[in-house]
Design a protein around this motif. Structure first.
Motif, PDB file in Angstrom:
ATOM      1  N   ALA A   1       1.039  -1.062   0.062  1.00  0.00           N
ATOM      2  CA  ALA A   1       0.063   0.024  -0.055  1.00  0.00           C
ATOM      3  C   ALA A   1       0.964   1.317  -0.083  1.00  0.00           C
ATOM      4  O   ALA A   1       1.291   1.869   1.175  1.00  0.00           O
ATOM      5  CB  ALA A   1      -0.994  -0.081   1.130  1.00  0.00           C
ATOM      6  N   THR A   2       1.228   1.763  -1.263  1.00  0.00           N
ATOM      7  CA  THR A   2       2.257   3.188  -1.104  1.00  0.00           C
ATOM      8  C   THR A   2       1.395   3.900  -2.233  1.00  0.00           C
ATOM      9  O   THR A   2       0.490   3.410  -2.725  1.00  0.00           O
ATOM     10  CB  THR A   2       3.600   2.456  -2.040  1.00  0.00           C
ATOM     11  OG1 THR A   2       3.170   1.986  -3.280  1.00  0.00           O
ATOM     12  CG2 THR A   2       4.167   1.363  -1.414  1.00  0.00           C
ATOM     13  N   SER A   3       1.772   5.110  -2.226  1.00  0.00           N
ATOM     14  CA  SER A   3       1.123   5.946  -3.187  1.00  0.00           C
ATOM     15  C   SER A   3       1.432   5.653  -4.645  1.00  0.00           C
ATOM     16  O   SER A   3       0.347   5.866  -5.521  1.00  0.00           O
ATOM     17  CB  SER A   3       1.929   7.178  -2.953  1.00  0.00           C
ATOM     18  OG  SER A   3       3.392   7.246  -3.275  1.00  0.00           O
ATOM     19  N   GLU A   4       2.387   4.753  -4.818  1.00  0.00           N
ATOM     20  CA  GLU A   4       2.451   4.636  -6.198  1.00  0.00           C
ATOM     21  C   GLU A   4       1.468   3.263  -6.690  1.00  0.00           C
ATOM     22  O   GLU A   4       0.713   3.336  -7.616  1.00  0.00           O
ATOM     23  CB  GLU A   4       3.927   3.869  -6.763  1.00  0.00           C
ATOM     24  CG  GLU A   4       4.078   3.313  -8.154  1.00  0.00           C
ATOM     25  CD  GLU A   4       5.337   2.669  -8.256  1.00  0.00           C
ATOM     26  OE1 GLU A   4       5.805   2.390  -9.660  1.00  0.00           O
ATOM     27  OE2 GLU A   4       5.958   2.108  -7.448  1.00  0.00           O
ATOM     28  N   THR A   5       1.470   2.368  -5.738  1.00  0.00           N
ATOM     29  CA  THR A   5       0.412   1.224  -5.967  1.00  0.00           C
ATOM     30  C   THR A   5      -0.989   1.774  -5.948  1.00  0.00           C
ATOM     31  O   THR A   5      -2.130   1.355  -6.664  1.00  0.00           O
ATOM     32  CB  THR A   5       0.519   0.105  -5.308  1.00  0.00           C
ATOM     33  OG1 THR A   5       0.480   0.295  -3.635  1.00  0.00           O
ATOM     34  CG2 THR A   5       2.137  -0.617  -5.488  1.00  0.00           C
ATOM     35  N   THR A   6      -1.365   2.694  -5.028  1.00  0.00           N
ATOM     36  CA  THR A   6      -2.623   3.126  -4.954  1.00  0.00           C
ATOM     37  C   THR A   6      -3.138   3.886  -6.415  1.00  0.00           C
ATOM     38  O   THR A   6      -4.188   3.854  -6.868  1.00  0.00           O
ATOM     39  CB  THR A   6      -2.829   4.153  -3.729  1.00  0.00           C
ATOM     40  OG1 THR A   6      -2.376   3.440  -2.589  1.00  0.00           O
ATOM     41  CG2 THR A   6      -4.195   4.739  -3.586  1.00  0.00           C
ATOM     42  N   THR A   7      -2.204   4.701  -6.661  1.00  0.00           N
ATOM     43  CA  THR A   7      -2.289   5.422  -8.086  1.00  0.00           C
ATOM     44  C   THR A   7      -2.818   4.288  -9.198  1.00  0.00           C
ATOM     45  O   THR A   7      -3.421   4.614 -10.109  1.00  0.00           O
ATOM     46  CB  THR A   7      -1.268   6.247  -8.238  1.00  0.00           C
ATOM     47  OG1 THR A   7      -1.263   7.405  -7.339  1.00  0.00           O
ATOM     48  CG2 THR A   7      -1.420   6.885  -9.579  1.00  0.00           C
TER      49      THR A   7
ATOM     50  N   LYS B   1      -6.030   2.603  -9.023  1.00  0.00           N
ATOM     51  CA  LYS B   1      -7.050   3.448  -9.558  1.00  0.00           C
ATOM     52  C   LYS B   1      -7.303   3.369 -11.014  1.00  0.00           C
ATOM     53  O   LYS B   1      -8.087   3.426 -11.752  1.00  0.00           O
ATOM     54  CB  LYS B   1      -6.932   4.663  -8.855  1.00  0.00           C
ATOM     55  CG  LYS B   1      -7.288   4.698  -7.299  1.00  0.00           C
ATOM     56  CD  LYS B   1      -7.188   6.422  -6.891  1.00  0.00           C
ATOM     57  CE  LYS B   1      -7.526   6.432  -5.419  1.00  0.00           C
ATOM     58  NZ  LYS B   1      -8.921   5.988  -5.112  1.00  0.00           N
TER      59      LYS B   1
END
Length: 177
Positions: free
Chosen positions: A6-12, A15
């Protein structure tokens, strides 16, 4: 932890790659004794509903007629390319799906509980029906871990779009097991 890592890269990436994506895909099951030596198409439908849920329906093969939703974990292997989605079913079946976005392929490993595999007709129905859900839970109590049927298959995506299609939405707080 539905999104891993759960990182900003994987969250983006989730989506843009998966959230609200809807796939219809066919497994080309090779000729064998269980299908009388004929190649079969098993049609599945998957909606990556949210970062913690999937919704699906099965239209072909021995599990045809099953409508379900599950809590799932998503693992980003390569953003924009490869995702793994895993879930445990109330029947005791373990499911792992890898979605190859550029190639339009699904690769799965299913660890069917003995009850789910041997009584596939009883695994049909819709989880929203309390009687179906209770029957499915009973399938998990048949056999033990050593009696699983492992099925590895690959499927070709025949439709890829965004939104629910003909699948019904769910509420995030609905019980899945």
């Amino acid at each position: 932890m539905p999104l891993n890592p759960a990182t900003s890269e994987t969250t983006t990436a989730f989506k843009s790659d998966l959230e609200d994506r809807h796939l219809i895909y066919d497994y080309a099951v090779q000729p064998c004794s269980s299908n009388n030596g004929r190649e079969e198409k098993w049609r599945y439908e998957m909606w990556f509903y949210s970062a913690s849920r999937i919704v699906y329906a099965i239209h072909g093969g021995p599990m045809a007629g099953r409508k379900n939703f599950q809590a799932a974990t998503y693992q980003c292997i390569r953003p924009g390319e490869l995702w793994q989605v895993n879930w445990l079913e109330e029947t005791g079946t373990i499911c792992s799906l890898v979605y190859d976005l550029p190639r339009g392929k699904i690769t799965t490993l299913l660890g069917f509980s003995r009850g789910h595999w041997e009584r596939s007709e009883e695994a049909r129905g819709d989880k929203r029906n309390p009687g179906d859900l209770e029957r499915w839970r009973g399938l998990a109590r048949i056999g033990d871990q050593r009696e699983r049927v492992l099925l590895s298959e690959q499927a070709d995506i025949v439709e890829d779009f965004w939104g629910s299609g003909e699948l019904e939405g769910i509420e995030e707080e609905w019980e899945t097991m």
